[in-house]
Motif scaffolding. Structure first.
Motif, PDB file in Angstrom:
ATOM      1  N   GLN A   1      19.252  -4.814 -11.273  1.00 29.33           N
ATOM      2  CA  GLN A   1      17.978  -4.195 -10.905  1.00 29.33           C
ATOM      3  C   GLN A   1      16.821  -4.724 -11.750  1.00 29.33           C
ATOM      4  O   GLN A   1      15.739  -4.998 -11.232  1.00 29.33           O
ATOM      5  N   LEU A   2      17.024  -4.876 -13.048  1.00 33.07           N
ATOM      6  CA  LEU A   2      15.950  -5.318 -13.947  1.00 33.07           C
ATOM      7  C   LEU A   2      16.093  -6.794 -14.320  1.00 33.07           C
ATOM      8  O   LEU A   2      15.595  -7.230 -15.345  1.00 33.07           O
ATOM      9  N   SER A   3      16.792  -7.544 -13.489  1.00 34.15           N
ATOM     10  CA  SER A   3      16.986  -8.988 -13.647  1.00 34.15           C
ATOM     11  C   SER A   3      17.962  -9.346 -14.764  1.00 34.15           C
ATOM     12  O   SER A   3      18.787 -10.229 -14.622  1.00 34.15           O
ATOM     13  N   ALA A   4      17.825  -8.679 -15.931  1.00 32.34           N
ATOM     14  CA  ALA A   4      18.751  -8.868 -17.052  1.00 32.34           C
ATOM     15  C   ALA A   4      18.803 -10.315 -17.528  1.00 32.34           C
ATOM     16  O   ALA A   4      19.863 -10.833 -17.870  1.00 32.34           O
TER      17      ALA A   4
ATOM     18  N   THR B   1      12.774  -3.674  -6.283  1.00 33.79           N
ATOM     19  CA  THR B   1      12.143  -2.662  -7.133  1.00 33.79           C
ATOM     20  C   THR B   1      11.100  -3.293  -8.055  1.00 33.79           C
ATOM     21  O   THR B   1      11.354  -4.312  -8.685  1.00 33.79           O
ATOM     22  N   GLY B   2       9.933  -2.673  -8.134  1.00 33.45           N
ATOM     23  CA  GLY B   2       8.880  -3.128  -9.025  1.00 33.45           C
ATOM     24  C   GLY B   2       8.046  -4.275  -8.500  1.00 33.45           C
ATOM     25  O   GLY B   2       7.162  -4.772  -9.211  1.00 33.45           O
ATOM     26  N   LEU B   3       8.308  -4.715  -7.267  1.00 32.14           N
ATOM     27  CA  LEU B   3       7.564  -5.831  -6.695  1.00 32.14           C
ATOM     28  C   LEU B   3       6.582  -5.341  -5.638  1.00 32.14           C
ATOM     29  O   LEU B   3       6.852  -4.359  -4.929  1.00 32.14           O
ATOM     30  N   ASP B   4       5.456  -6.019  -5.521  1.00 28.88           N
ATOM     31  CA  ASP B   4       4.523  -5.682  -4.452  1.00 28.88           C
ATOM     32  C   ASP B   4       5.130  -6.122  -3.115  1.00 28.88           C
ATOM     33  O   ASP B   4       6.111  -6.876  -3.080  1.00 28.88           O
ATOM     34  N   PRO B   5       4.589  -5.629  -1.994  1.00 26.34           N
ATOM     35  CA  PRO B   5       5.206  -5.919  -0.690  1.00 26.34           C
ATOM     36  C   PRO B   5       5.371  -7.403  -0.383  1.00 26.34           C
ATOM     37  O   PRO B   5       6.358  -7.799   0.243  1.00 26.34           O
TER      38      PRO B   5
END
Length: 271
Positions: free
Chosen positions: A104-107, A185-189
């Motif tokens: 989810q947070l790329s890691a 998640t956390g990205l613009d469209p």
């Protein structure tokens, strides 16, 4: 389309056989919280299955069972006909080479360049030469549209670029299965749609089986061959995008329309 979580055998079309992944009566709890309550699931080669559901309903727990990052309290997990939930960590490491996981947070490793991040699984798990690893890194970064960022540090990348570098790392070993945990998640469209396009591109180009966990219904409708909804530890929907649009189950409708339920609204009024 509501589903009976006790068994999905009746819902598997006769022409579909040879599930690549199968979960059989999988139970998982943390303390007193029941997260998975007898889940049965078959996933087929080349399909993109999207798992939806409210936060805290066990979607990420589900896909971690698929790759062996979590083991069930009860039940079985199979990959290509082999039971994997009872394997030793050493034998499970062999299986995990077939899986790519986009966290989810790329890691990403902050101390490594983008290229070094992509190279990491190749260095750790293969006997490829430095020259061959460099070639694969270039190829994978090119596949996600980031051929020019190999020497950049993660701090110099945008959120969308980090996701794409993480995806390049996830496909470095040419996996048969890619697991995506909240990829937009956390990205613009606009940036989210780039990730959606990459999911479609990798399905076509690598013929991978994909499992996507997301809250983003625009992403669901774009990438899914099959949609399942997890609610209170069980599947309450399993069908196509067209079927979920027509589904009349109120729990499903609230989720896909983004509507709070009466209990949520009541708590706001009381506050």
């Amino acid at each position: 389309m509501s589903v009976d979580t006790r068994s999905d055998s009746a819902r598997v079309p006769p022409e579909q056989s040879g599930a690549i992944i199968e979960l059989v009566d999988v139970h998982k709890r943390f303390g007193q919280q029941v997260v998975l309550d007898g889940v049965n699931l078959r996933l087929y080669p080349g399909q993109t299955t999207v798992v939806i559901g409210e936060s805290g309903m066990g979607k990420s727990v589900l896909i971690k069972h698929i790759v062996g990052l979590l083991r069930p309290d009860r039940g079985h997990v199979h990959y290509k006909g082999e039971r994997i939930d009872s394997l030793t960590d050493r034998r499970l490491a062999r299986i995990r080479k077939d899986f790519g996981f986009l966290f989810q947070l790329s890691a990403l490793f902050d101390s490594l360049t983008a290229g070094q991040n992509v190279a990491f699984p190749l260095t750790e798990r293969t006997g490829k030469s430095p020259a061959e690893i460099k070639r694969v890194v270039r190829e994978k970064l090119r596949m996600v549209g980031l051929a020019d960022v190999a020497d950049k540090m993660p701090a110099a990348l945008s959120g969308g670029q980090k996701k794409r570098v993480a995806l390049a790392r996830a496909i470095a070993l040419d996996p048969s299965v890619i697991l995506y945990d909240e990829p937009t998640t956390g990205l613009d469209p606009v940036r989210a749609d780039v990730i959606n396009e990459l999911i479609l591109k990798l399905k076509r180009g690598l013929s991978v089986t994909s499992v996507v966990v997301t809250h983003d219904m625009a992403s669901v409708y774009k990438v899914a061959d099959r949609v399942i909804m997890l609610h209170q530890g069980r599947f309450i929907f399993d069908g196509s995008c067209e079927q979920i649009r027509r589904c009349q189950d109120e729990r499903v409708r609230r989720f896909i329309e983004g509507r709070a339920d009466e209990e949520d609204l009541k708590s706001l009024q009381e506050g």
